[in-house]
Design an enzyme around this catalytic site. Structure first.
Site, PDB file in Angstrom:
ATOM      1  CG  HIS B  36     -21.355 -28.471  49.126  1.00  0.00           C
ATOM      2  ND1 HIS B  36     -21.921 -27.323  49.637  1.00  0.00           N
ATOM      3  CD2 HIS B  36     -20.700 -29.053  50.157  1.00  0.00           C
ATOM      4  CE1 HIS B  36     -21.643 -27.242  50.939  1.00  0.00           C
ATOM      5  NE2 HIS B  36     -20.905 -28.277  51.272  1.00  0.00           N
ATOM      6  CE  LYS B 103     -33.724 -26.240  57.322  1.00  0.00           C
ATOM      7  NZ  LYS B 103     -34.591 -27.390  56.989  1.00  0.00           N
TER       8      LYS B 103
END
Lengths: 294, 195
Positions: B36, B103
């Site tokens: 990222h 998650k």
């Protein structure tokens, strides 16, 4: 000593067991949670998937979770055994287990960001030694995942914001806070491994050691046994549920240990363990005989 | 359980709502912390086609290289997504992602980004590394393997009926906000405090 047994092989097998086969009482606790969740709920579906996953990992001897964690190890050894050799053998076992894909290459050089590639690094594995009077070796290990490690917390009492004083009621308040802060991020339903007292380092170490206890055991101190039970019930009233999807199963167990402290300090340390509460134990007698436990 | 084919259109994604169960089939890409940061440092032209109209999976797999040089995932559950909160909305907008799998859920900046770009947050079952690896029959390609290592590399994968739940949608809905608020109310009650 212990020349008859290939310690590197034995430790590799210990790692394999921890990574792929969950202790029976942990599976039972997950199944019990599954059965109290509402039929068709997200919570129940999550626990069903987890139970399927447990069977698959065991049958195919593959990691339960891709985050195979930090191997944290406690070794008891008789007088005269070299802890340097034990450390070298265990570290080699972690390399082998990584090569065999029981572990992910999970050690990263913090400054360069490069993965060491072999699963070992500075303080990985993390090994604690204790000399004892027994003739054999006892090796206990957990695999402590990173997601759950991130939601662990250490409080110092008193905590004004939580109105938590230096007593067991204060402990109760901060532990519940830790569960609320964690939500589902530590892969709920988790196990709360707690230490009251100690310094900042010893308190974290001793909290992790609580993960060696069986979920079904009873704390020898009645007051702590009571608090463990109460915290388990109250944490499960918070409605966070498996994965934070909502539901009745937020924690599978609560274990509390105690260390003494300085007059100025009162730490409460909460180590959060994910549902993949991985643990394996081997006892090695002086003839090289092996007893596997979990 | 509804099937969702990847790549997917913005319109199909805007029809999704919190609580929907989905099985994903098609091509997606993995990416976590290092990825990222890297995707935002500059526009990564070589990876961009593998992000457009599909989803990024927050996952650091255990991977095996077979004798013929090809790769297979042998354990591949989601990692905690909240660490990508500083980047996620921008990565979605810049590369035209339609979703994120992870998650634990994400926070306000990502939720707003899902609405702005037309994307969803999909929750996979944390720790279910075997169930999920079996829904990944093929590894097509990998980016940044030498630089980032196995867990952090960007793996282009094909999935077959990969199970997820929508927990944040493009209409501002977040199951995580709902559960967190409920748990805080209960917490105050247990502590004998007024909310």
């Amino acid at each position: 000593m212990f020349e008859q047994v290939d310690l590197k092989e034995t430790f590799t097998e210990l790692v394999r067991r921890a990574s792929t086969d969950l202790p029976g009482e942990v599976v039972d606790a997950i199944r019990a949670g599954r059965n109290v969740e509402e039929d068709g709920s997200l919570a129940q579906k999550a626990l069903d998937t987890i139970l399927t996953n447990i069977v698959m990992a065991d049958e195919s001897s593959a990691p339960l979770c891709q985050d195979t964690g930090t191997p944290v190890v406690w070794i008891k050894y008789p007088v005269g055994v070299s802890t340097r050799r034990l450390e070298a053998d265990f570290t080699e076992a972690v390399r082998r287990a990584t090569k065999l894909k029981y572990l992910r290459p999970n050690a990263v050089d913090t400054l360069t960001g490069r993965n060491t590639g072999n699963g070992t690094g500075r303080a990985i594995p993390s090994i604690h030694f204790e000399e004892w009077d027994g003739p054999g070796l006892e090796v206990k290990m957990i695999l402590k995942g990173g997601g759950s490690e991130n939601v662990g917390a250490q409080y110092k009492l008193p905590d004004t914001g939580l109105e938590a004083g230096r007593d067991l009621e204060g402990v109760r308040r901060v532990v519940l806070d830790a569960v609320v802060q964690a939500q589902g991020k530590g892969c709920a339903p988790g196990v709360l491994a707690i230490c009251i007292g100690g310094d900042r380092v010893s308190s974290f170490e001793h909290s992790k050691e609580q993960l060696l206890r069986s979920l079904g055991d009873t704390n020898p101190n009645p007051e702590l046994a009571e608090l463990e039970k109460r915290l388990m019930a109250e944490a499960n009233e918070l409605g966070i549920g498996p994965m934070g999807f909502g539901g009745k199963t937020t924690v599978l167990g609560v274990k509390i240990g105690v260390l003494d402290r300085l007059p100025a300090c009162y730490f409460v340390t909460v180590t959060y363990m994910c549902w993949a509460d991985r643990r394996a134990i081997v006892q090695i007698d002086e003839e090289g005989g092996l007893t596997w436990l979990s | 359980m509804a099937e969702l084919k990847l790549p997917v259109s913005e319109k199909s994604v805007r029809d999704l709502e919190v609580g929907d169960f989905l099985e994903l089939s098609g091509r997606m890409i993995t990416g976590r912390d290092a990825a990222h940061k890297w995707l935002m440092e500059e526009y990564r032209e070589e990876v961009a086609p593998f992000l457009k109209d599909t989803v990024i999976y927050h996952c650091g797999p255990v991977v095996n290289q077979k004798d013929d040089g090809s790769w297979e995932f042998i354990a591949a559950g989601p990692t905690t997504s909240i660490r990508e909160e500083p980047y996620q909305a921008d990565v979605i907008a810049r590369y035209g992602l339609r979703g994120v799998i992870g998650k634990g859920g994400m926070a306000g900046r990502t939720l707003a980004g899902l609405g702005n770009s037309g994307a969803v947050y999909l929750h996979a079952i944390g720790g279910a590394a075997q169930v999920l690896a079996r829904a990944i029959p093929r590894v097509e390609k990998v980016f940044m393997l030498d630089e980032f290592g196995v867990p952090e590399a960007l793996w282009v994968i094909e999935v077959d009926r990969f199970p997820v739940v929508v927990t944040m949608d493009s209409h501002g809905g977040s199951l995580h906000d709902t559960i967190e608020n409920g748990s805080k109310t209960k917490f105050d009650e247990l502590l004998g405090r007024k909310g």
